[in-house]
Design a protein around this motif. Structure first.
Motif, mmCIF file in Angstrom:
data_model
loop_
_atom_site.group_PDB
_atom_site.id
_atom_site.type_symbol
_atom_site.label_atom_id
_atom_site.label_comp_id
_atom_site.label_asym_id
_atom_site.label_seq_id
_atom_site.Cartn_x
_atom_site.Cartn_y
_atom_site.Cartn_z
ATOM 1 N N LEU A 228 3.584 -3.132 -3.215
ATOM 2 C CA LEU A 228 2.394 -3.805 -2.705
ATOM 3 C C LEU A 228 1.628 -2.884 -1.767
ATOM 4 O O LEU A 228 2.216 -2.211 -0.917
ATOM 5 C CB LEU A 228 2.796 -5.082 -1.959
ATOM 6 C CG LEU A 228 3.490 -6.153 -2.808
ATOM 7 C CD1 LEU A 228 4.144 -7.194 -1.921
ATOM 8 C CD2 LEU A 228 2.498 -6.802 -3.769
ATOM 9 N N GLN A 229 0.299 -2.880 -1.894
ATOM 10 C CA GLN A 229 -0.530 -2.070 -1.022
ATOM 11 C C GLN A 229 -0.522 -2.620 0.395
ATOM 12 O O GLN A 229 -0.398 -3.823 0.615
ATOM 13 C CB GLN A 229 -1.971 -2.023 -1.558
ATOM 14 C CG GLN A 229 -2.182 -1.122 -2.754
ATOM 15 C CD GLN A 229 -1.819 -1.764 -4.081
ATOM 16 O OE1 GLN A 229 -1.094 -2.741 -4.138
ATOM 17 N NE2 GLN A 229 -2.331 -1.199 -5.173
ATOM 18 N N GLY A 230 -0.694 -1.694 1.361
ATOM 19 C CA GLY A 230 -0.629 -2.064 2.768
ATOM 20 C C GLY A 230 -1.933 -2.616 3.322
ATOM 21 O O GLY A 230 -2.180 -3.817 3.287
ATOM 22 N N GLY A 231 -2.808 -1.759 3.847
ATOM 23 C CA GLY A 231 -3.982 -2.249 4.553
ATOM 24 C C GLY A 231 -3.571 -2.963 5.826
ATOM 25 O O GLY A 231 -2.659 -2.523 6.528
ATOM 26 N N ASP A 315 -1.430 12.004 -3.695
ATOM 27 C CA ASP A 315 -0.547 11.167 -4.509
ATOM 28 C C ASP A 315 -1.342 10.070 -5.214
ATOM 29 O O ASP A 315 -1.112 9.779 -6.397
ATOM 30 C CB ASP A 315 0.534 10.522 -3.640
ATOM 31 C CG ASP A 315 1.439 11.538 -2.952
ATOM 32 O OD1 ASP A 315 1.753 12.562 -3.574
ATOM 33 O OD2 ASP A 315 1.813 11.291 -1.792
ATOM 34 N N ALA A 316 -2.269 9.456 -4.479
ATOM 35 C CA ALA A 316 -3.085 8.381 -5.051
ATOM 36 C C ALA A 316 -4.000 8.907 -6.141
ATOM 37 O O ALA A 316 -4.161 8.270 -7.196
ATOM 38 C CB ALA A 316 -3.899 7.708 -3.950
ATOM 39 N N VAL A 317 -4.607 10.061 -5.901
ATOM 40 C CA VAL A 317 -5.512 10.643 -6.903
ATOM 41 C C VAL A 317 -4.737 10.997 -8.178
ATOM 42 O O VAL A 317 -5.203 10.746 -9.296
ATOM 43 C CB VAL A 317 -6.231 11.876 -6.325
ATOM 44 C CG1 VAL A 317 -7.054 12.568 -7.418
ATOM 45 C CG2 VAL A 317 -7.128 11.474 -5.167
ATOM 46 N N THR A 318 -3.558 11.565 -8.027
ATOM 47 C CA THR A 318 -2.726 11.875 -9.191
ATOM 48 C C THR A 318 -2.396 10.607 -9.974
ATOM 49 O O THR A 318 -2.438 10.588 -11.219
ATOM 50 C CB THR A 318 -1.427 12.569 -8.751
ATOM 51 O OG1 THR A 318 -1.754 13.815 -8.118
ATOM 52 C CG2 THR A 318 -0.511 12.829 -9.942
ATOM 53 N N ALA A 319 -2.084 9.525 -9.266
ATOM 54 C CA ALA A 319 -1.774 8.253 -9.936
ATOM 55 C C ALA A 319 -3.003 7.691 -10.640
ATOM 56 O O ALA A 319 -2.893 7.135 -11.746
ATOM 57 C CB ALA A 319 -1.231 7.252 -8.923
ATOM 58 N N MET A 320 -4.176 7.825 -10.048
ATOM 59 C CA MET A 320 -5.415 7.396 -10.712
ATOM 60 C C MET A 320 -5.581 8.123 -12.037
ATOM 61 O O MET A 320 -5.911 7.510 -13.066
ATOM 62 C CB MET A 320 -6.629 7.700 -9.823
ATOM 63 C CG MET A 320 -6.753 6.862 -8.570
ATOM 64 S SD MET A 320 -8.110 7.460 -7.516
ATOM 65 C CE MET A 320 -9.557 7.036 -8.509
ATOM 66 N N ARG A 321 -5.374 9.431 -12.003
ATOM 67 C CA ARG A 321 -5.538 10.244 -13.209
ATOM 68 C C ARG A 321 -4.481 9.906 -14.258
ATOM 69 O O ARG A 321 -4.770 9.866 -15.464
ATOM 70 C CB ARG A 321 -5.468 11.721 -12.840
ATOM 71 C CG ARG A 321 -6.643 12.195 -11.989
ATOM 72 C CD ARG A 321 -6.448 13.615 -11.490
ATOM 73 N NE ARG A 321 -7.600 14.063 -10.716
ATOM 74 C CZ ARG A 321 -7.622 15.172 -9.983
ATOM 75 N NH1 ARG A 321 -6.534 15.943 -9.904
ATOM 76 N NH2 ARG A 321 -8.714 15.508 -9.325
ATOM 77 N N THR A 322 -3.272 9.643 -13.809
ATOM 78 C CA THR A 322 -2.199 9.262 -14.734
ATOM 79 C C THR A 322 -2.539 7.962 -15.449
ATOM 80 O O THR A 322 -2.393 7.847 -16.679
ATOM 81 C CB THR A 322 -0.870 9.117 -13.973
ATOM 82 O OG1 THR A 322 -0.513 10.377 -13.404
ATOM 83 C CG2 THR A 322 0.242 8.639 -14.901
ATOM 84 N N GLY A 339 -6.137 1.002 -5.730
ATOM 85 C CA GLY A 339 -5.429 0.325 -6.812
ATOM 86 C C GLY A 339 -4.244 1.100 -7.336
ATOM 87 O O GLY A 339 -3.245 0.518 -7.778
ATOM 88 N N ALA A 340 -4.340 2.428 -7.306
ATOM 89 C CA ALA A 340 -3.281 3.269 -7.858
ATOM 90 C C ALA A 340 -2.160 3.553 -6.868
ATOM 91 O O ALA A 340 -1.192 4.258 -7.209
ATOM 92 C CB ALA A 340 -3.884 4.588 -8.350
ATOM 93 N N ALA A 341 -2.254 3.020 -5.659
ATOM 94 C CA ALA A 341 -1.274 3.356 -4.621
ATOM 95 C C ALA A 341 0.144 2.948 -4.994
ATOM 96 O O ALA A 341 1.111 3.638 -4.644
ATOM 97 C CB ALA A 341 -1.683 2.708 -3.298
ATOM 98 N N GLY A 342 0.313 1.833 -5.700
ATOM 99 C CA GLY A 342 1.653 1.396 -6.075
ATOM 100 C C GLY A 342 2.336 2.383 -6.996
ATOM 101 O O GLY A 342 3.509 2.736 -6.796
ATOM 102 N N LEU A 343 1.617 2.847 -8.020
ATOM 103 C CA LEU A 343 2.194 3.849 -8.916
ATOM 104 C C LEU A 343 2.470 5.139 -8.162
ATOM 105 O O LEU A 343 3.497 5.792 -8.390
ATOM 106 C CB LEU A 343 1.255 4.120 -10.090
ATOM 107 C CG LEU A 343 1.743 5.185 -11.073
ATOM 108 C CD1 LEU A 343 3.068 4.776 -11.712
ATOM 109 C CD2 LEU A 343 0.693 5.467 -12.141
ATOM 110 N N ALA A 344 1.569 5.505 -7.260
ATOM 111 C CA ALA A 344 1.788 6.709 -6.452
ATOM 112 C C ALA A 344 3.077 6.588 -5.654
ATOM 113 O O ALA A 344 3.878 7.537 -5.596
ATOM 114 C CB ALA A 344 0.608 6.930 -5.522
ATOM 115 N N GLY A 345 3.294 5.423 -5.051
ATOM 116 C CA GLY A 345 4.515 5.212 -4.274
ATOM 117 C C GLY A 345 5.759 5.291 -5.132
ATOM 118 O O GLY A 345 6.764 5.915 -4.761
#
Length: 405
Positions: A228-231, A315-322, A339-345
């Protein structure tokens, strides 16, 4: 960085927390939202990514794609309208206001001189502006220095008056509160602070719709881990509380992900209380670039989040691209910076055997991710991913059409 939360419970959802967030209110909010033409009539897709699961070494990876939630492009479309509706119902208790009629604008004559205001990084403000436009009241949105012109224009398109300040997000929250006091306006914020909890609670209740759909779509399939994303903590609390109340002691393991420079929840876990971020709070993950934990959300998160972790912007940018690439025959997905932060984590943890063990991740793990937004800033998305959101969506739709044949 990963830290375990020793205060997380494996028990039935406590009655004390039900007074903050509960399934019944979440379901009521979902029913009200079904009458708003800015919300999709269908649940957002729950997409399986077997390619990602194989690469990362887990049993399955499922992504709840909130880019389909609304033309607004993010999960925020669920929170702001519910908070605004419940506020109006509280302010006019003697008018027998029907929620369906309210969201459809059939009480706008009552609201001619009614104004709401909020600070935002983008998505909450856009959702509030859209809800105010539908309902028929005025809306003022305060933007801080790091909010892009692209996001500003998207909010203004829904009729909101924009106020710009030179400071950061937390200073924009203070400025919005002062404007509300000076003008007799009502703050509709998604973060709580001392003396201001009812509306943030209502925002979080709206997010329970995501969890309700997941339960319906997954059926008997049980997830072991939910990222889950933080914020400020509102989304995480809204979803985790719903899943916890439904699953009780058998709830999945919750892992909260946030930017390293906007680590307010991570710092809260270390301190054992709602705390502030230790960094600059300037992140490409604009929706997660928050400096202060919502104390109300923290009451939920402290009791059920098993791990808090930090990721870097790269990490987030890499997940966006993935996600956009649709590697190993996965369906291409349009997922924004937050939105991609979960996959990045998940990727960060699975690329470090020690961290993966600490989080209980292994080849049997069934992982759920929430892609909280699409390309809510299309220009930023194209710059980071290397192609436009339209191009990614076209490849996605072509793939779906081929699968349907």
């Amino acid at each position: 960085m990963l830290t375990a939360n020793s205060r997380a419970l494996r028990a039935l959802y406590p009655d004390a927390l039900k007074r903050i967030l509960n399934v019944a209110s979440g379901d009521e909010s979902r029913a009200w939202l079904s009458h708003w033409d800015a919300i999709s009539a269908q649940p957002t897709p729950l997409v399986e990514l077997p390619g990602a699961a194989a690469r990362l070494g887990v049993a399955s990876v499922s992504v709840k794609d909130e880019s389909f939630r609304s033309p607004l492009g993010s999960f925020k479309a669920l929170g702001a309208p519910i908070a605004l509706m419940r506020l109006i119902l509280r302010l006019w208790p003697d008018h027998a206001i029907d929620p369906q009629a309210l969201i459809q604008g059939r009480h706008r004559n009552l609201l001619t001189h009614f104004t709401v205001i909020s600070a935002t990084d983008g998505n909450h403000g856009k959702a509030l502006a859209a809800a105010a436009q539908s309902i028929g009241c005025a809306c003022v949105i305060v933007l801080h220095a790091n909010v892009s012109v692209e996001r500003e224009e998207a909010i203004a398109a829904y009729g909101a008056r924009i106020v710009r300040i030179a400071g950061n997000y937390d200073e924009s929250v203070e400025h919005a509160a002062q404007l509300a006091r000076d003008n007799g306006w009502h703050v509709v914020s998604d973060t709580s602070y001392e003396g201001y909890e009812t509306i943030p609670r209502d925002v979080m209740q709206g997010y329970g719709a995501i969890a309700a759909e997941i339960i319906e779509q997954a059926g008997e399939f049980a997830y072991t881990h939910v990222f889950l994303q933080g914020g400020v903590g509102g989304l995480a609390a809204g979803i985790a509380s719903y899943l916890w109340e439904i699953h009780g002691e058998k709830r999945p393991r919750f892992i909260v992900v946030e930017p390293g420079q906007a680590d307010c929840l991570y710092q809260s876990a270390l301190a054992g209380r709602a705390a502030k971020a230790s960094g600059s709070v300037d992140s490409v993950m604009a929706g997660l670039a928050c400096g202060e934990t919502s104390p109300l959300a923290w009451q939920i998160l402290e009791a059920c989040v098993d791990h808090f972790m930090l990721i870097e912007d790269d990490d987030a940018v890499t997940a966006m691209r993935t996600l956009a690439a649709g590697e190993d025959d996965d369906l291409p997905l349009v997922s924004g910076e937050s939105g991609a932060a979960g996959l990045a984590g998940l990727a960060v943890l699975m690329n470090d055997a020690e961290l993966a063990r600490a989080a209980g991740l292994n080849a049997q793990s069934r992982v759920l991710l929430i892609s909280t937004e699409g390309a809510t800033a299309p220009g930023v998305y194209a710059e980071l991913v290397g192609e436009s959101a339209q191009a990614v969506a076209k490849r996605r739709d072509e793939r779906l059409a081929a699968l349907a044949q």
